[in-house]
Design a protein around this motif. Structure first.
Motif, PDB file in Angstrom:
ATOM      1  N   LYS A  33       0.839  -1.204   0.000  1.00 51.68           N
ATOM      2  CA  LYS A  33       0.000   0.000   0.000  1.00 51.68           C
ATOM      3  C   LYS A  33       0.869   1.248   0.000  1.00 51.68           C
ATOM      4  N   ALA A  34       1.911   1.258   0.829  1.00 51.77           N
ATOM      5  CA  ALA A  34       2.791   2.423   0.910  1.00 51.77           C
ATOM      6  C   ALA A  34       3.499   2.682  -0.420  1.00 51.77           C
ATOM      7  N   ALA A  35       3.774   1.612  -1.157  1.00 53.61           N
ATOM      8  CA  ALA A  35       4.435   1.752  -2.456  1.00 53.61           C
ATOM      9  C   ALA A  35       3.467   2.152  -3.564  1.00 53.61           C
ATOM     10  N   GLY A  36       2.172   2.224  -3.243  1.00 50.59           N
ATOM     11  CA  GLY A  36       1.184   2.616  -4.239  1.00 50.59           C
ATOM     12  C   GLY A  36       0.817   1.524  -5.221  1.00 50.59           C
ATOM     13  N   LEU A  37       1.094   0.272  -4.867  1.00 50.07           N
ATOM     14  CA  LEU A  37       0.791  -0.843  -5.751  1.00 50.07           C
ATOM     15  C   LEU A  37      -0.601  -1.403  -5.522  1.00 50.07           C
ATOM     16  N   VAL A  38      -1.097  -1.268  -4.290  1.00 48.03           N
ATOM     17  CA  VAL A  38      -2.345  -1.895  -3.861  1.00 48.03           C
ATOM     18  C   VAL A  38      -3.208  -0.858  -3.158  1.00 48.03           C
ATOM     19  N   GLY A  39      -4.522  -0.965  -3.344  1.00 51.72           N
ATOM     20  CA  GLY A  39      -5.439  -0.065  -2.661  1.00 51.72           C
ATOM     21  C   GLY A  39      -6.722  -0.778  -2.292  1.00 51.72           C
ATOM     22  N   GLU A  40      -7.528  -0.095  -1.508  1.00 53.19           N
ATOM     23  CA  GLU A  40      -8.816  -0.631  -1.063  1.00 53.19           C
ATOM     24  C   GLU A  40      -9.899  -0.289  -2.078  1.00 53.19           C
ATOM     25  N   LEU A  41     -10.640  -1.312  -2.499  1.00 52.55           N
ATOM     26  CA  LEU A  41     -11.737  -1.130  -3.439  1.00 52.55           C
ATOM     27  C   LEU A  41     -13.046  -0.849  -2.701  1.00 52.55           C
ATOM     28  N   MET A  42     -13.988  -0.248  -3.384  1.00 47.74           N
ATOM     29  CA  MET A  42     -15.290   0.080  -2.799  1.00 47.74           C
ATOM     30  C   MET A  42     -16.129  -1.168  -2.534  1.00 47.74           C
ATOM     31  N   ASN A  43     -15.714  -2.314  -3.044  1.00 45.53           N
ATOM     32  CA  ASN A  43     -16.483  -3.543  -2.841  1.00 45.53           C
ATOM     33  C   ASN A  43     -15.975  -4.384  -1.669  1.00 45.53           C
ATOM     34  N   GLY A  44     -14.993  -3.866  -0.916  1.00 51.14           N
ATOM     35  CA  GLY A  44     -14.492  -4.566   0.257  1.00 51.14           C
ATOM     36  C   GLY A  44     -13.273  -5.435   0.015  1.00 51.14           C
ATOM     37  N   TYR A  45     -12.741  -5.373  -1.168  1.00 49.32           N
ATOM     38  CA  TYR A  45     -11.575  -6.178  -1.500  1.00 49.32           C
ATOM     39  C   TYR A  45     -10.402  -5.278  -1.838  1.00 49.32           C
ATOM     40  N   LEU A  46      -9.224  -5.880  -1.991  1.00 51.31           N
ATOM     41  CA  LEU A  46      -8.045  -5.157  -2.425  1.00 51.31           C
ATOM     42  C   LEU A  46      -7.999  -5.149  -3.940  1.00 51.31           C
ATOM     43  N   GLY A  47      -7.395  -4.114  -4.483  1.00 47.08           N
ATOM     44  CA  GLY A  47      -7.202  -4.032  -5.922  1.00 47.08           C
ATOM     45  C   GLY A  47      -5.795  -3.600  -6.240  1.00 47.08           C
ATOM     46  N   LEU A  48      -5.360  -3.929  -7.433  1.00 55.05           N
ATOM     47  CA  LEU A  48      -4.047  -3.502  -7.891  1.00 55.05           C
ATOM     48  C   LEU A  48      -4.167  -2.103  -8.481  1.00 55.05           C
ATOM     49  N   VAL A  49      -3.491  -1.153  -7.878  1.00 58.12           N
ATOM     50  CA  VAL A  49      -3.463   0.211  -8.403  1.00 58.12           C
ATOM     51  C   VAL A  49      -2.591   0.216  -9.657  1.00 58.12           C
ATOM     52  N   ASP A  50      -1.523  -0.537  -9.589  1.00 56.37           N
ATOM     53  CA  ASP A  50      -0.579  -0.654 -10.698  1.00 56.37           C
ATOM     54  C   ASP A  50      -0.703  -2.045 -11.301  1.00 56.37           C
ATOM     55  N   GLY A  51      -1.237  -2.117 -12.495  1.00 53.64           N
ATOM     56  CA  GLY A  51      -1.416  -3.400 -13.166  1.00 53.64           C
ATOM     57  C   GLY A  51      -0.111  -4.117 -13.451  1.00 53.64           C
ATOM     58  N   ASN A  52       0.995  -3.401 -13.373  1.00 51.98           N
ATOM     59  CA  ASN A  52       2.312  -4.003 -13.600  1.00 51.98           C
ATOM     60  C   ASN A  52       2.998  -4.395 -12.292  1.00 51.98           C
ATOM     61  N   ALA A  53       2.212  -4.537 -11.234  1.00 55.30           N
ATOM     62  CA  ALA A  53       2.776  -4.926  -9.941  1.00 55.30           C
ATOM     63  C   ALA A  53       3.453  -6.287 -10.068  1.00 55.30           C
ATOM     64  N   PRO A  54       4.494  -6.516  -9.263  1.00 57.21           N
ATOM     65  CA  PRO A  54       5.180  -7.814  -9.301  1.00 57.21           C
ATOM     66  C   PRO A  54       4.241  -8.975  -8.968  1.00 57.21           C
ATOM     67  N   ALA A  55       4.614 -10.156  -9.424  1.00 54.60           N
ATOM     68  CA  ALA A  55       3.791 -11.346  -9.224  1.00 54.60           C
ATOM     69  C   ALA A  55       3.533 -11.628  -7.747  1.00 54.60           C
ATOM     70  N   ASP A  56       4.519 -11.350  -6.875  1.00 53.29           N
ATOM     71  CA  ASP A  56       4.310 -11.640  -5.456  1.00 53.29           C
ATOM     72  C   ASP A  56       3.267 -10.704  -4.854  1.00 53.29           C
TER      73      ASP A  56
END
Length: 113
Positions: A33-56
């Motif tokens: 989250k701090a790196a800006g790769l992941v964020g909270e979605l309005m549906n209660g789940y996590l989402g990828l902010v950056d679609g090119n985030a690493p596989a891990d």
């Protein structure tokens, strides 16, 4: 659902959800989250902010979302409400408490707090 019931549901969900995530996942999630790769979605789940985030990071998001889905379903069944309602109520709370610099989903897209 009555307002009081919703508050009880959120309190139970928040407690269970945060303790359902292992400490390693929590640390990794905070970093993502701090790196800006992941964020909270309005549906209660996590989402990828950056679609090119690493596989891990993608695997972490999938793992935590699976844990959340299971917890939403458990709480929903216990309270006789749809799991989507539990997820949405949780999203409102989690997004409202998001740390500065973290991304949250808004109707118009991702927004950094």
């Amino acid at each position: 659902m009555k307002n009081n019931d919703a508050i009880k549901l959120l309190a139970a969900l928040t407690f269970c959800l945060w303790f359902a995530i292992t400490p390693v996942n929590a640390a990794d999630l905070g970093q993502a989250k701090a790196a800006g790769l992941v964020g909270e979605l309005m549906n209660g789940y996590l989402g990828l902010v950056d679609g090119n985030a690493p596989a891990d990071v993608k695997a972490l998001v999938d793992s935590i979302n699976a844990q959340r889905r299971a917890e939403y379903q458990r709480i929903a069944a216990k309270n006789g409400v749809p799991a989507e309602e539990v997820a949405k109520l949780t999203a409102q709370k989690v997004i409202g408490q998001a740390a500065g610099g973290h991304f949250v989903q808004t109707p118009s897209g991702w927004k950094r707090r």
